[in-house]
Design an enzyme around this catalytic site. Structure first.
Site, PDB file in Angstrom:
ATOM      1  N   LYS A  21      55.000  55.143  38.796  1.00 36.87           N
ATOM      2  CA  LYS A  21      55.678  54.320  37.774  1.00 36.87           C
ATOM      3  C   LYS A  21      54.882  54.274  36.475  1.00 36.87           C
ATOM      4  O   LYS A  21      55.078  53.378  35.645  1.00 36.87           O
ATOM      5  CB  LYS A  21      55.853  52.902  38.293  1.00 36.87           C
ATOM      6  CG  LYS A  21      56.531  52.803  39.654  1.00 36.87           C
ATOM      7  CD  LYS A  21      57.785  51.932  39.572  1.00 36.87           C
ATOM      8  CE  LYS A  21      58.673  52.034  40.782  1.00 36.87           C
ATOM      9  NZ  LYS A  21      58.091  51.560  42.014  1.00 36.87           N
ATOM     10  N   LEU A  45      48.210  54.179  37.692  1.00 38.82           N
ATOM     11  CA  LEU A  45      47.940  55.360  38.520  1.00 38.82           C
ATOM     12  C   LEU A  45      48.920  55.387  39.700  1.00 38.82           C
ATOM     13  O   LEU A  45      48.532  55.490  40.866  1.00 38.82           O
ATOM     14  CB  LEU A  45      46.473  55.353  38.964  1.00 38.82           C
ATOM     15  CG  LEU A  45      45.504  55.552  37.795  1.00 38.82           C
ATOM     16  CD1 LEU A  45      44.075  55.181  38.172  1.00 38.82           C
ATOM     17  CD2 LEU A  45      45.548  56.996  37.277  1.00 38.82           C
ATOM     18  N   PRO A  99      42.225  49.910  41.851  1.00 37.06           N
ATOM     19  CA  PRO A  99      42.280  51.359  42.068  1.00 37.06           C
ATOM     20  C   PRO A  99      43.477  52.041  41.398  1.00 37.06           C
ATOM     21  O   PRO A  99      43.382  53.199  41.011  1.00 37.06           O
ATOM     22  CB  PRO A  99      42.381  51.496  43.597  1.00 37.06           C
ATOM     23  CG  PRO A  99      42.958  50.195  44.060  1.00 37.06           C
ATOM     24  CD  PRO A  99      42.385  49.152  43.122  1.00 37.06           C
ATOM     25  N   VAL A 100      44.589  51.287  41.254  1.00 40.19           N
ATOM     26  CA  VAL A 100      45.756  51.906  40.595  1.00 40.19           C
ATOM     27  C   VAL A 100      45.894  51.420  39.153  1.00 40.19           C
ATOM     28  O   VAL A 100      46.913  51.668  38.496  1.00 40.19           O
ATOM     29  CB  VAL A 100      47.081  51.689  41.378  1.00 40.19           C
ATOM     30  CG1 VAL A 100      46.986  52.276  42.781  1.00 40.19           C
ATOM     31  CG2 VAL A 100      47.488  50.218  41.434  1.00 40.19           C
ATOM     32  N   LYS A 116      46.424  48.544  37.626  1.00 40.86           N
ATOM     33  CA  LYS A 116      47.621  47.703  37.349  1.00 40.86           C
ATOM     34  C   LYS A 116      48.929  48.477  37.482  1.00 40.86           C
ATOM     35  O   LYS A 116      49.958  48.057  36.956  1.00 40.86           O
ATOM     36  CB  LYS A 116      47.567  47.072  35.949  1.00 40.86           C
ATOM     37  CG  LYS A 116      46.251  46.429  35.592  1.00 40.86           C
ATOM     38  CD  LYS A 116      46.231  44.980  36.019  1.00 40.86           C
ATOM     39  CE  LYS A 116      44.894  44.324  35.799  1.00 40.86           C
ATOM     40  NZ  LYS A 116      44.375  43.628  36.951  1.00 40.86           N
ATOM     41  N   GLY A 117      48.930  49.615  38.144  1.00 34.81           N
ATOM     42  CA  GLY A 117      50.164  50.389  38.340  1.00 34.81           C
ATOM     43  C   GLY A 117      50.204  51.667  37.517  1.00 34.81           C
ATOM     44  O   GLY A 117      51.096  52.495  37.673  1.00 34.81           O
ATOM     45  N   TYR A 128      41.005  31.685  42.987  1.00 30.36           N
ATOM     46  CA  TYR A 128      42.394  32.146  42.902  1.00 30.36           C
ATOM     47  C   TYR A 128      43.337  31.004  43.260  1.00 30.36           C
ATOM     48  O   TYR A 128      43.325  30.504  44.391  1.00 30.36           O
ATOM     49  CB  TYR A 128      42.658  33.350  43.828  1.00 30.36           C
ATOM     50  CG  TYR A 128      41.841  34.596  43.533  1.00 30.36           C
ATOM     51  CD1 TYR A 128      41.154  34.758  42.333  1.00 30.36           C
ATOM     52  CD2 TYR A 128      41.761  35.634  44.463  1.00 30.36           C
ATOM     53  CE1 TYR A 128      40.407  35.905  42.071  1.00 30.36           C
ATOM     54  CE2 TYR A 128      41.021  36.790  44.201  1.00 30.36           C
ATOM     55  CZ  TYR A 128      40.347  36.901  43.000  1.00 30.36           C
ATOM     56  OH  TYR A 128      39.606  38.025  42.747  1.00 30.36           O
TER      57      TYR A 128
HETATM   58  N1  LIG Z   1      36.235  39.838  39.062  1.00 28.81           N
HETATM   59  C1  LIG Z   1      36.715  40.032  40.272  1.00 28.81           C
HETATM   60  O1  LIG Z   1      36.044  39.783  41.249  1.00 28.81           O
HETATM   61  C2  LIG Z   1      38.088  40.597  40.453  1.00 28.81           C
HETATM   62  C3  LIG Z   1      38.885  40.829  39.325  1.00 28.81           C
HETATM   63  C4  LIG Z   1      40.147  41.392  39.529  1.00 28.81           C
HETATM   64  C5  LIG Z   1      40.562  41.694  40.837  1.00 28.81           C
HETATM   65  N2  LIG Z   1      39.771  41.427  41.912  1.00 28.81           N
HETATM   66  C6  LIG Z   1      40.210  41.738  43.307  1.00 28.81           C
HETATM   67  O2  LIG Z   1      40.691  43.063  43.349  1.00 28.81           O
HETATM   68  C7  LIG Z   1      42.048  43.079  43.800  1.00 28.81           C
HETATM   69  C8  LIG Z   1      42.816  44.193  43.121  1.00 28.81           C
HETATM   70  O3  LIG Z   1      42.743  44.054  41.717  1.00 28.81           O
HETATM   71  P1  LIG Z   1      43.960  44.297  40.793  1.00 28.81           P
HETATM   72  O4  LIG Z   1      45.016  43.384  41.287  1.00 28.81           O
HETATM   73  O5  LIG Z   1      43.522  44.212  39.380  1.00 28.81           O
HETATM   74  O6  LIG Z   1      44.242  45.816  41.148  1.00 28.81           O
HETATM   75  P2  LIG Z   1      45.369  46.864  41.030  1.00 28.81           P
HETATM   76  O7  LIG Z   1      45.555  47.319  42.429  1.00 28.81           O
HETATM   77  O8  LIG Z   1      45.011  47.845  39.989  1.00 28.81           O
HETATM   78  O9  LIG Z   1      46.644  46.114  40.477  1.00 28.81           O
HETATM   79  C9  LIG Z   1      47.514  45.446  41.277  1.00 28.81           C
HETATM   80  C10 LIG Z   1      48.818  45.404  40.511  1.00 28.81           C
HETATM   81  O10 LIG Z   1      49.200  46.734  40.202  1.00 28.81           O
HETATM   82  C11 LIG Z   1      50.569  46.890  40.365  1.00 28.81           C
HETATM   83  N3  LIG Z   1      50.787  47.828  41.476  1.00 28.81           N
HETATM   84  C12 LIG Z   1      50.094  47.947  42.643  1.00 28.81           C
HETATM   85  N4  LIG Z   1      50.601  48.933  43.402  1.00 28.81           N
HETATM   86  C13 LIG Z   1      51.631  49.449  42.716  1.00 28.81           C
HETATM   87  C14 LIG Z   1      52.548  50.494  42.977  1.00 28.81           C
HETATM   88  N5  LIG Z   1      52.502  51.207  44.105  1.00 28.81           N
HETATM   89  N6  LIG Z   1      53.494  50.771  42.034  1.00 28.81           N
HETATM   90  C15 LIG Z   1      53.559  50.065  40.879  1.00 28.81           C
HETATM   91  N7  LIG Z   1      52.713  49.059  40.579  1.00 28.81           N
HETATM   92  C16 LIG Z   1      51.765  48.756  41.484  1.00 28.81           C
HETATM   93  C17 LIG Z   1      51.128  45.512  40.659  1.00 28.81           C
HETATM   94  O11 LIG Z   1      51.439  44.909  39.410  1.00 28.81           O
HETATM   95  P3  LIG Z   1      52.754  43.998  39.219  1.00 28.81           P
HETATM   96  O12 LIG Z   1      52.549  42.822  40.105  1.00 28.81           O
HETATM   97  O13 LIG Z   1      52.723  43.657  37.752  1.00 28.81           O
HETATM   98  O14 LIG Z   1      53.919  44.860  39.607  1.00 28.81           O
HETATM   99  C18 LIG Z   1      49.949  44.827  41.321  1.00 28.81           C
HETATM  100  O15 LIG Z   1      49.995  43.425  41.216  1.00 28.81           O
HETATM  101  C19 LIG Z   1      42.563  41.663  43.461  1.00 28.81           C
HETATM  102  O16 LIG Z   1      43.665  41.310  44.257  1.00 28.81           O
HETATM  103  C20 LIG Z   1      41.346  40.836  43.774  1.00 28.81           C
HETATM  104  O17 LIG Z   1      41.257  40.611  45.170  1.00 28.81           O
HETATM  105  C21 LIG Z   1      38.530  40.905  41.732  1.00 28.81           C
END
Ligand SMILES: NC(=O)c1ccc[n+]([C@@H]2O[C@H](COP(=O)([O-])OP(=O)(O)OC[C@H]3O[C@@H](n4cnc5c(N)ncnc54)[C@H](OP(=O)(O)O)[C@@H]3O)[C@@H](O)[C@H]2O)c1
Length: 295
Positions: A208, A205, A199-200, A202-203, A50
């Protein structure tokens, strides 16, 4: 905050923080990390890849300033060789690469041990015995407390379940991406737990969902069109984030590893976690998905 313990004794906060999308600006990220600590989140997920090490450095700086090392758990990932002067990334799960990379990650994180070290992907063609040997050496030497893999390839997951002593598997897992369900019995049988990333979704769930669907899911996702997604999500009365968290926490999940790019998003996700009852969810409204490749 409730906690879940894995077989090597790692105590995960049920809600963790995925640090991949933390803002590059240190002051902004610091506010999110402070909010996480004050919400009793104690698992922080990063990877060497990262921002080419800068994400680990950011966490190292924050925890040095805030002095919480013994109260928190850091998980990082390895397997990608990256270069400061080019954008090339080479997959390298070799014993030598893992044994060398851990030293760089520990240095950037400003700590002498990592709670969790995960293989950042992996293919069935890899020399998996070498990878497992490297993780076992690091665990014996006390540089890591436990190891795992981040994978959505059933064939790779099954190999590591059968031949390693890993604690966790990180997989995208939520109401929409429910593909991990096909592996849950095998995962539980080996006393392994899941770190549920995304879990959400990308937003999508969250409350928004409509604007997120417009901005990020114009083409739909999996076998859902954008219209069908909006129709299903619009039918759900309960807060969507609470529903996906209830679904995940009724599975063998050690921690929900959500990302947040602002303090407000993190606060909304923590508020949803505070409403979980561990059972009420809307899984029945969604398609039954399964992994279709790398079987
Ligand atoms: N291959 C791997 O090992 C791998 C791959 C992916 C992720 N990960 C790990 O998993 C973590 C989480 O993954 P993810 O970032 O894909 O998960 P996520 O929680 O589904 O998505 C995070 C994004 O969702 C949006 N979001 C989160 N809470 C919100 C809310 N309450 N309201 C509106 N939008 C919201 C934001 O997007 P915006 O910034 O666009 O607003 C945020 O950047 C990463 O940080 C990383 O540590 C690992």
């Amino acid at each position: 905050m409730n906690y879940r313990t894995t077989k090597s004794g790692l105590k995960f906060s049920e809600l963790g923080l995925g640090c991949m999308n933390l803002p590059l600006d240190y002051q902004e990220s610091k506010e999110i990390l402070k909010e996480a600590l004050s919400s009793e989140i104690s698992y922080f997920d990063t990877a060497d890849l990262y921002n080419k090490g800068a994400n680990e450095e950011l966490l190292g700086k924050f925890f040095k300033e805030n002095g919480h090392r013994e109260d928190i758990m850091i998980g990082s990932k390895v397997g990608n060789e990256f270069f400061q002067h080019s954008d090339e990334v080479k997959w390298n799960p070799s014993r030598e690469h893992i044994l060398n990379s851990v030293k760089d990650s520990l240095h950037r994180l400003g700590t002498d041990y990592m709670d969790l070290y995960m293989l950042h992907g992996g293919m069935i063609e890899d020399n998996k015995e070498e990878t497992i040997e490297a993780f076992n050496i690091l665990k014996q030497d006390g540089l890591i407390r436990a190891y795992g893999i981040s994978s959505i390839r059933p064939n790779v997951i099954r190999h590591y379940l059968a031949h390693s002593d890993m604690d966790v598997i990180m997989m995208q897992f939520n109401l929409i991406d429910n593909r991990p369900e096909m592996l849950l019995d095998e995962i539980s049988a080996r006393d392994v737990k899941i770190l549920a990333r995304g879990p959400v979704m990308k937003g999508l769930l969250t409350e928004k969902y409509d604007s997120v669907a417009d901005r990020k899911f114009e083409e739909g996702v999996f076998d859902y069109s954008q219209d069908e997604l909006k129709e299903i999500l619009g039918k759900i009365d309960a807060p969507l984030t609470v529903s996906t968290m209830n679904y995940l926490l009724s599975q063998p999940v050690a921690s929900i590893v959500g990302g947040a790019s602002s303090v407000d998003q993190l606060k909304a996700n923590v508020a949803a976690y505070q409403q979980v009852d561990y059972q009420t969810h809307d899984r029945a409204l969604f398609h039954d998905l399964s992994y279709e490749e790398h079987l």
